[in-house]
Write a protein that holds these residues in place. Sequence first.
Motif, PDB file in Angstrom:
ATOM      1  N   ALA A 167       1.020  -1.164  -0.067  1.00  0.00           N
ATOM      2  CA  ALA A 167       0.109   0.066   0.020  1.00  0.00           C
ATOM      3  C   ALA A 167       0.811   1.370   0.234  1.00  0.00           C
ATOM      4  O   ALA A 167       0.507   2.440  -0.352  1.00  0.00           O
ATOM      5  CB  ALA A 167      -0.951   0.087   1.145  1.00  0.00           C
ATOM      6  N   ASN A 168       2.104   1.185   0.164  1.00  0.00           N
ATOM      7  CA  ASN A 168       3.155   2.283   0.265  1.00  0.00           C
ATOM      8  C   ASN A 168       3.230   2.920  -1.128  1.00  0.00           C
ATOM      9  O   ASN A 168       3.602   4.233  -1.327  1.00  0.00           O
ATOM     10  CB  ASN A 168       4.505   1.942   0.906  1.00  0.00           C
ATOM     11  N   GLU A 169       2.879   2.167  -2.045  1.00  0.00           N
ATOM     12  CA  GLU A 169       3.081   2.728  -3.385  1.00  0.00           C
ATOM     13  C   GLU A 169       2.291   4.074  -3.602  1.00  0.00           C
ATOM     14  O   GLU A 169       2.433   4.820  -4.522  1.00  0.00           O
ATOM     15  CB  GLU A 169       2.575   1.661  -4.756  1.00  0.00           C
ATOM     16  N   ARG A 170       1.398   4.153  -2.756  1.00  0.00           N
ATOM     17  CA  ARG A 170       0.315   5.492  -2.992  1.00  0.00           C
ATOM     18  C   ARG A 170       1.159   6.606  -2.558  1.00  0.00           C
ATOM     19  O   ARG A 170       0.814   7.718  -2.770  1.00  0.00           O
ATOM     20  CB  ARG A 170      -1.047   5.394  -1.909  1.00  0.00           C
ATOM     21  N   ALA A 223       4.458   9.182  -6.777  1.00  0.00           N
ATOM     22  CA  ALA A 223       3.784   9.783  -8.065  1.00  0.00           C
ATOM     23  C   ALA A 223       4.812   9.484  -9.114  1.00  0.00           C
ATOM     24  O   ALA A 223       6.073   9.389  -9.272  1.00  0.00           O
ATOM     25  CB  ALA A 223       3.498  11.313  -8.075  1.00  0.00           C
ATOM     26  N   TYR A 238       3.859  10.114   4.070  1.00  0.00           N
ATOM     27  CA  TYR A 238       4.248   9.114   4.490  1.00  0.00           C
ATOM     28  C   TYR A 238       4.493   9.021   6.054  1.00  0.00           C
ATOM     29  O   TYR A 238       4.037   7.992   6.782  1.00  0.00           O
ATOM     30  CB  TYR A 238       5.664   8.294   4.077  1.00  0.00           C
ATOM     31  N   HIS A 293       1.206   9.278   7.646  1.00  0.00           N
ATOM     32  CA  HIS A 293       0.367   7.930   7.723  1.00  0.00           C
ATOM     33  C   HIS A 293       0.944   7.165   8.941  1.00  0.00           C
ATOM     34  O   HIS A 293       0.169   6.625   9.789  1.00  0.00           O
ATOM     35  CB  HIS A 293       0.832   7.353   6.428  1.00  0.00           C
TER      36      HIS A 293
END
Length: 252
Positions: A181-184, A187, A201, A204
């Motif tokens: 999920a860290n790919e969000r 960009a 990050y 989060h």
Amino acid sequence: MSGVEVIRAAALDGVPHGFLGRHGGVSTGVHAGLNVGIGSDDDPVAVAENRVLATRAVLPGAHLTTVYQVHGAEAVTVRMPLADRPHADALVTDRPGLALGILTADCAPVLLADVQAGVVGAAHAGWKGALAGVTDATVIAMTALGAEPARIVAAIGPAIARASYEVDDAFLRRFAAADPANERFFADGRAGHHRFDLEAYVAHRLAVSGVGRVEAMGLDTYADADRFYSYRRATHRGEPGYGRQIAIVGVG
């Protein structure tokens, strides 16, 4: 330079704190301004004076306490002024009279407080430390002093922004390996590269650790050369050195 600029976060209203940039110091040349980096190539006398000026601007009369930052995830509990700087990337305390300081030059400085418990913390969250859990460790250390995560408020100060932070595929894979999920937080950029949102990050990670309120201040160290030091900007410009700014918090 003008007087020392102290940037304060709404989330930490009532808590003695400040995110400082380069305005107001005595250093000159590539380090011009409020360079507080002991490890820089600046004049040690100027650095010492800048550290006095920074502390006085945020917590007059307090003893500035910093660590030897190693881009790790260790948080140390401070109960008195330290004779030596321990190798760590975060500090917490419940003792008045101490100014906890974190130095940065693109990494994210994080200041935290549980006002009810009288506990504060400061963390240096570069990408390595953030991924390793430096903010998690800070919250745990604060909890050991009586803080409750839901009562903790945190602010993320000046750091390199996504628009300025280009990384390669291998960098992204490190984060995706920890959690797909860290790919969000990335960009698309030019071929084989991405733009990483360090601030998002870190926010989060703070939220996942249970912190009740997180303020991301959205200040880009790379883009604002007049206001902030930036390691990456200095590197891209081929400059022979760079300064470090400081974030400070204490018990009111």
